[in-house]
Scaffold this motif. Structure first.
Motif, PDB file in Angstrom:
ATOM      1  N   VAL A 440       0.855  -1.178   0.000  1.00  0.00           N
ATOM      2  CA  VAL A 440       0.000   0.000   0.000  1.00  0.00           C
ATOM      3  C   VAL A 440       0.898   1.236   0.000  1.00  0.00           C
ATOM      4  O   VAL A 440       1.760   1.383   0.867  1.00  0.00           O
ATOM      5  N   VAL A 441       0.700   2.109  -1.004  1.00  0.00           N
ATOM      6  CA  VAL A 441       1.529   3.305  -1.137  1.00  0.00           C
ATOM      7  C   VAL A 441       0.628   4.526  -1.260  1.00  0.00           C
ATOM      8  O   VAL A 441      -0.562   4.429  -1.595  1.00  0.00           O
ATOM      9  N   ALA A 442       1.206   5.682  -0.998  1.00  0.00           N
ATOM     10  CA  ALA A 442       0.436   6.927  -1.090  1.00  0.00           C
ATOM     11  C   ALA A 442       0.197   7.330  -2.533  1.00  0.00           C
ATOM     12  O   ALA A 442      -0.838   7.931  -2.855  1.00  0.00           O
ATOM     13  N   GLU A 443       1.142   7.001  -3.410  1.00  0.00           N
ATOM     14  CA  GLU A 443       0.991   7.316  -4.828  1.00  0.00           C
ATOM     15  C   GLU A 443       1.914   6.442  -5.644  1.00  0.00           C
ATOM     16  O   GLU A 443       2.908   5.918  -5.134  1.00  0.00           O
ATOM     17  N   ILE A 444       1.572   6.275  -6.923  1.00  0.00           N
ATOM     18  CA  ILE A 444       2.436   5.582  -7.871  1.00  0.00           C
ATOM     19  C   ILE A 444       3.306   6.636  -8.544  1.00  0.00           C
ATOM     20  O   ILE A 444       2.794   7.642  -9.052  1.00  0.00           O
ATOM     21  N   GLU A 445       4.613   6.421  -8.544  1.00  0.00           N
ATOM     22  CA  GLU A 445       5.514   7.415  -9.117  1.00  0.00           C
ATOM     23  C   GLU A 445       5.190   7.657 -10.588  1.00  0.00           C
ATOM     24  O   GLU A 445       4.912   6.737 -11.342  1.00  0.00           O
TER      25      GLU A 445
END
Length: 468
Positions: A440-445
């Motif tokens: 789970v990440v805050a955004e995809i680069e």
């Protein structure tokens, strides 16, 4: 297709799957082809001979029509301009530069508000994008729009290559024709009304590729259309095994066609390989001519190449494609950010084919990798694992090694930890037994163009396969 119906379809014997595919084909053919479609194709071929000045006048007239219709008949845009006027902001709907760049996420969240009020969505064709960012779009086309689109396709893809829509052809695409765990062919269905053999790319690999090549021969196909990486893999197998597959042309879509892929296709199939570019939003499209140039289709939309500050890039520089719909004025997108990258060809040198259609010098398009399974299959369009039942804002698959994957997600409000196991299982059904974990990440680069890759592979490239 509805997941339950898809399971039923997969359990049918091959002859029944062919029958079901053909029934669907009758519906598609009715929408796509009529005497009007052939007239639209003829008109497109006439426009191929237009001068640059004729195209300039046509585009200016069409642009003003679309901008006026969008500002007055489309709920989203009408509200946008009303709010701007209330805030006292400068600008006019008649000036394209005064319109903001439209993001895909905006359309995804309120697609219905982009349909003109004088249209009945129940009488329109509902199309969906492939959801390459995990967020598919709902799109509506009128019958006239569908037939105009396929008329132009008939002219600039088939006619340019000596084909018609009655030519027997194969489509190597991402629809799952059979269950993912099926080991034996057929991995394809015959769609009789469209004279199309649909070959699922999901089962391509060293063991199954010869069966695909045999099917292409047995069905007497005259050309292939499909992902560049998939066609290149089939071509590589044909070359290695000395199998002759004579075709009239190999046409690629959805992925950039790389030089080594073009070479192996032309060697295996004894014909030219031609690249095409398009999108379900039909705001921008192009096809390669016999001189090797990628010509834009001006009827689809007006193309701007913009930098990270939404300013036009210098001639020959790389910019992201921002397109304004011309063809589908019933669901118009004004300055729509496609997230694809391209370089434009200056108009000072005419194309050797003699046409004055604008050209892309270099078209990057989507640059996703394929995933490689333990049994050697190369799978593209793997985004189908992100079923709408998973509440995901964005998602990306990272392959660190054969049999080792990470699914990176930006979850929505309804996502819970209980969804992790079903998501991993959805990927496992495609790739087989593997180590899979969810991050789970805050955004995809993203790149400066606002685009990220759906699949990132850390594997070394293989002939005809992903390039990393």
């Amino acid at each position: 297709m509805n997941p339950l119906l898809l399971k039923v379809f997969h359990k049918l014997p091959p002859f029944a799957r062919n029958w079901a595919a053909s029934m669907h084909g009758y519906s598609l053919k009715k929408w796509r082809y009529s005497p009007a479609t052939q007239e639209y194709a003829r008109e497109a071929l006439v426009r191929d001979g237009w001068s640059r000045e004729e195209w300039r006048r046509w585009r200016e007239e069409r642009l003003q029509y679309v901008l006026h219709r969008a500002a007055t008949q489309v709920p989203y845009y009408r509200q946008m301009w009303a709010e701007r006027r209330r805030r006292g902001e400068p600008g006019s709907p008649e000036n394209l530069a005064d319109w903001p760049v439209l993001k895909k996420e905006t359309v995804r969240l309120q697609a219905e508000r982009f349909v003109a009020e004088d249209c009945d969505r129940n009488r329109m064709y509902l199309e969906h994008t492939s959801g390459t960012t995990g967020t598919p779009l709902a799109l509506w086309w009128s019958r006239e729009t569908v037939q105009r689109w396929f008329g132009i396709y008939e002219a600039r893809v088939r006619h340019w290559n000596g084909l018609t829509h009655e030519t027997r052809w194969g489509h190597v695409g991402g629809q799952p024709v059979v269950a993912f765990d099926q080991q034996n062919p057929p991995f394809w269905v015959w769609n009789a009304p469209l004279r199309q053999l649909y070959l699922s790319c999901m089962h391509l690999g060293p063991k199954s590729n010869p069966a695909y090549l045999q099917a292409i021969q047995e069905y007497r196909l005259e050309y292939l259309l499909g992902y560049a990486s998939s066609l290149a893999m089939l071509a590589q197998t044909a070359v290695e095994q000395g199998i002759k597959i004579p075709l009239k042309v190999a046409i690629t879509d959805s992925e950039p066609l790389l030089a080594h892929q073009r070479r192996v296709m032309e060697q295996a199939f004894g014909c030219p390989a031609r690249e095409t570019y398009g999108m379900a939003e039909i705001a921008c499209a192009g096809s390669e001519c016999s001189a090797g140039a990628m010509h834009q289709w001006p009827e689809a939309g007006l193309v701007e190449l913009l930098d990270e500050n939404d300013q036009p890039v210098a001639p020959g520089a790389t910019g992201r494609i921002v397109a304004t719909s011309f063809l589908n004025a019933d669901m118009p997108f004004v300055r729509y950010d496609t997230r694809d990258l391209a370089q434009a060809e200056p108009d000072d040198q005419p194309c050797a084919c003699g046409r004055h259609l604008p050209r892309f010098r270099k078209l990057l398009g989507r640059n996703d990798d394929a995933v490689v399974t333990k049994d050697g299959r190369h799978i593209v369009q793997i985004d189908r694992i992100f079923d709408p039942c998973f509440d995901l804002r964005e998602a990306q698959i990272v392959q660190d090694a054969v049999g080792k994957f990470r699914i990176r997600i930006v979850p929505g409000t309804q996502w819970t930890a209980a969804d992790e196991a079903p998501l991993c299982e959805a990927l496992r059904q495609l790739v087989g037994e593997a180590e899979i974990k969810v991050e789970v990440v805050a955004e995809i680069e993203r790149t400066w163009a606002g685009k990220y890759r759906m699949v990132v592979s850390h594997l070394k490239p293989t002939p005809g396969g992903p390039t990393g």
